[in-house]
Design an enzyme around this catalytic site. Structure first.
Site, PDB file in Angstrom:
ATOM      1  N   GLY A   8       0.820  -1.062  -0.129  1.00 15.04           N
ATOM      2  CA  GLY A   8      -0.025  -0.122  -0.040  1.00 15.04           C
ATOM      3  C   GLY A   8       0.854   1.293  -0.042  1.00 15.04           C
ATOM      4  O   GLY A   8       0.731   2.258   0.599  1.00 15.04           O
ATOM      5  N   TYR A 142     -15.122  -0.984   8.830  1.00 16.85           N
ATOM      6  CA  TYR A 142     -13.910  -0.481   9.051  1.00 16.85           C
ATOM      7  C   TYR A 142     -13.316  -0.999  10.323  1.00 16.85           C
ATOM      8  O   TYR A 142     -12.451  -1.414  10.634  1.00 16.85           O
ATOM      9  CB  TYR A 142     -13.796   1.062   8.668  1.00 16.85           C
ATOM     10  N   LYS A 146     -10.628  -3.572  11.931  1.00 15.07           N
ATOM     11  CA  LYS A 146      -9.417  -3.151  12.605  1.00 15.07           C
ATOM     12  C   LYS A 146      -9.391  -3.965  14.007  1.00 15.07           C
ATOM     13  O   LYS A 146      -8.533  -4.433  14.486  1.00 15.07           O
ATOM     14  CB  LYS A 146      -9.547  -1.692  12.895  1.00 15.07           C
TER      15      LYS A 146
HETATM   16  C1  AKB Z   1     -10.571   7.148   8.713  1.00 23.18           C
HETATM   17  O1  AKB Z   1     -11.318   8.347   9.037  1.00 23.18           O
HETATM   18  O2  AKB Z   1     -11.462   6.336   8.489  1.00 23.18           O
HETATM   19  C2  AKB Z   1      -9.313   6.984   9.091  1.00 23.18           C
HETATM   20  C3  AKB Z   1      -9.079   6.484  10.359  1.00 23.18           C
HETATM   21  C4  AKB Z   1      -9.265   7.547  11.695  1.00 23.18           C
HETATM   22  O3  AKB Z   1      -8.746   5.572  10.692  1.00 23.18           O
HETATM   23  N1  AKB Z   1      -8.659   8.253   8.819  1.00 23.18           N
END
Ligand code: AKB
Length: 317
Positions: A8, A142, A146
């Site tokens: 990446g 997301y 994580k």
């Molecule tokens: C997002 O806003 O998705 C990223 C993060 C805080 O992981 N910048």
């Protein structure tokens, strides 16, 4: 770390981390890989470059073998707001790349750094002074990737002794490559608007507090953690790290000290707003400070001066 692979390398973090790593470990010892080529000139010309789809294990393994890689920086991810538009894509890219890195690292004895995020927290987390070890029930795909990444990385360390280490990055502010698709991106975009002399439309409500960090501190933190004495590490995946926290009106006010005519209006984007409200207002990063001496240099004022100086010079050309 002697031979490093950055997956990446064309992204917001990768495009600066690659150059930073090459300045420390030597250009030829840092392989920059991305699914899309070419990347920016500084990366293409500064050392080895490979095209690599990190969701394909064989492609990652091939590079690791050919270059005798001993550390992988896995920066492959779809950011929070973009991943909400296509959750399966967010999952497949984030987890696909992670699992491949961990498996390849297990086989070829590499260390692995995979950034986590403030996105690993959710609305039931204590949002003020968020502790290192606390409730993690994110409500975004997301965030789910994580938290999964943190757990899997710890699992590979305990079960297979893979040297996995990670930080929970806050919103990262930078001026080389734009982020794209994140909830905290507004804090980058606002500087570009100010430097271009344009009005800025803020997607978050006044009062929306979020943790942030300037890219030089983020690069330094990633390398410092990977070089840290392992006997001092009580935690591994992942450390809270932050440098500042502010709401939109505070970054706006700071920019106005340099550019008094700058204008901002609000047009709230509901997906971003609800994500932002579920993330910490500010994290407690005392474990990172105690276990590997994390110490950021930039506050909001210093970052603002630096960002505007760099962007003003670029747009004046
Ligand atoms: C997002 O806003 O998705 C990223 C993060 C805080 O992981 N910048």
């Amino acid at each position: 770390m002697k031979k490093i692979l950055v997956l990446g390398a064309g992204g917001q973090i990768g495009s600066e981390l690659t150059t930073y790593l090459r300045s420390i470990y030597g250009g030829n010892n840092v392989v920059a890989a991305d699914v899309r080529l070419p990347m920016i000139d500084a990366i293409m010309q500064g050392g080895p470059v490979e095209q690599c789809d990190a969701t394909q294990a064989a492609q990652v393994a091939d590079i690791v073998k050919r270059y005798q890689i001993d550390a992988i920086f896995n920066l492959v991810a779809i950011l929070s707001a973009k991943a909400e538009m296509n959750p399966m894509l967010g999952w497949n890219i984030g987890i696909g790349a992670l699992v491949n890195c961990l498996e390849v690292a297990r086989e070829y004895h590499c260390a692995v750094f995979t950034p986590s995020s403030i996105g690993a927290f959710g609305p039931t987390t204590p949002l003020d002074g968020t502790p290192q070890d606390t409730i993690q029930r994110p409500q975004t795909i997301y965030g789910v990737t994580k938290v999964t990444g943190e757990l899997l990385s710890d699992y590979y360390y305990k079960r297979f002794q893979v040297d996995t280490r990670s930080v929970r990055f806050p919103g990262l502010i930078s001026n080389v490559t734009l982020p794209g698709g994140g909830t905290t991106d507004y804090a980058v975009d606002i500087y570009y608007a100010a430097a271009r002399g344009e009005q800025f439309t803020c997607p978050l409500k006044p009062g929306t507090l979020l943790d942030m960090m300037y890219m030089p501190d983020a690069l330094h933190a990633a390398v410092q953690l990977m070089e840290a004495d392992p006997s001092r590490l009580i935690h591994r995946n992942s450390f809270n790290v932050t440098a500042m926290h502010f709401a939109p009106e505070e970054i706006y006010a700071e920019i106005c000290k340099v550019k008094p005519d700058f204008k901002m209006v609000y047009e709230v984007e509901p997906v971003k707003q609800s994500i932002a409200e579920s993330w910490p207002n500010w994290m407690d990063d005392s474990c990172a400070r105690a276990e590997w001496d994390f110490k950021p240099q930039y506050d909001l004022q210093a970052m603002t001066r630096d960002m505007l100086q760099i962007l003003d010079a670029r747009f004046a050309k």
